[in-house]
Design an enzyme around this catalytic site. Sequence first.
Site, mmCIF file in Angstrom:
data_model
loop_
_atom_site.group_PDB
_atom_site.id
_atom_site.type_symbol
_atom_site.label_atom_id
_atom_site.label_comp_id
_atom_site.label_asym_id
_atom_site.label_seq_id
_atom_site.Cartn_x
_atom_site.Cartn_y
_atom_site.Cartn_z
ATOM 1 N N LYS A 123 40.635 85.163 19.752
ATOM 2 C CA LYS A 123 40.254 83.461 19.216
ATOM 3 C C LYS A 123 41.265 83.474 18.388
ATOM 4 C CE LYS A 123 37.812 81.835 14.195
ATOM 5 N NZ LYS A 123 37.266 82.386 13.400
ATOM 6 N N LYS A 158 37.952 80.492 21.540
ATOM 7 C CA LYS A 158 37.442 80.277 20.750
ATOM 8 C C LYS A 158 39.131 79.750 20.294
ATOM 9 C CE LYS A 158 35.276 80.183 15.740
ATOM 10 N NZ LYS A 158 34.967 81.207 14.992
ATOM 11 N N ASP A 197 33.510 87.413 13.511
ATOM 12 C CA ASP A 197 35.325 86.717 13.875
ATOM 13 C C ASP A 197 35.678 88.658 13.204
ATOM 14 O OD1 ASP A 197 33.376 85.112 15.325
ATOM 15 O OD2 ASP A 197 34.836 83.825 13.933
#
Length: 228
Positions: A153, A182, A91
Amino acid sequence: MNLSEILSKCDHTLLTQTAVWEDIKALCDDGMKYKTASVCIPSAYVKQAKEYVGERLAICTVIGFPNGYETTAAKCFMAADAVENGADEVDMVINIGWAKDEKWDEITSEIREIKKACKGKILKVIIETCLLTEAEKIALCKCVSDSGADYIKTSTGFSTAGATFDDVRLFAAHVASHVKIKAAGGISNLEDAEKFLALGADRLGTSRIVKIAKAMEAGEKAEDDGSY
């Protein structure tokens, strides 16, 4: 959606600065027991955690975290190092200053380079929605879509706010079909988790859903401790 289905969508997360190996090990134990999608941990623990879990659980880590203002070369090194140490998923945080300067081509190029450094592993791109205008979020949906990244995300969980339903709706309306979503930061109960998934999220970044599952097993009510 039942609890096990929700857990299977969770990146069970511990990113506090004071985390020690016993905390990470316990997180991994919970991730394996409750069959979460992954555990998301600091990069310094990736190698040890992967050796501990083997193929029983995916290991996720974060790079350029939480501010995103490292150079592209530094982020690429961090991504490659994480993968070399056994990370299954990475990430990353975008350069938010570049977003404010509308450097969309530079952001897309950086994400593309980091994706290459991930050597086929999953890359999730954190855009830190709480710091952005709606127009910036939409532009970043295109950047992520064009970059080859796997996920967009919402949040690091370390800024002024976390995931919102509106942001997940916006992502779902503007990312390409190959980009998953996400939601992360502040997801504190099963109702919200289920709603995020219903709105289009494929992953949830949280530690609280496992805590709820453990409390339910013990016949107790899970307390909100303010964790990620």
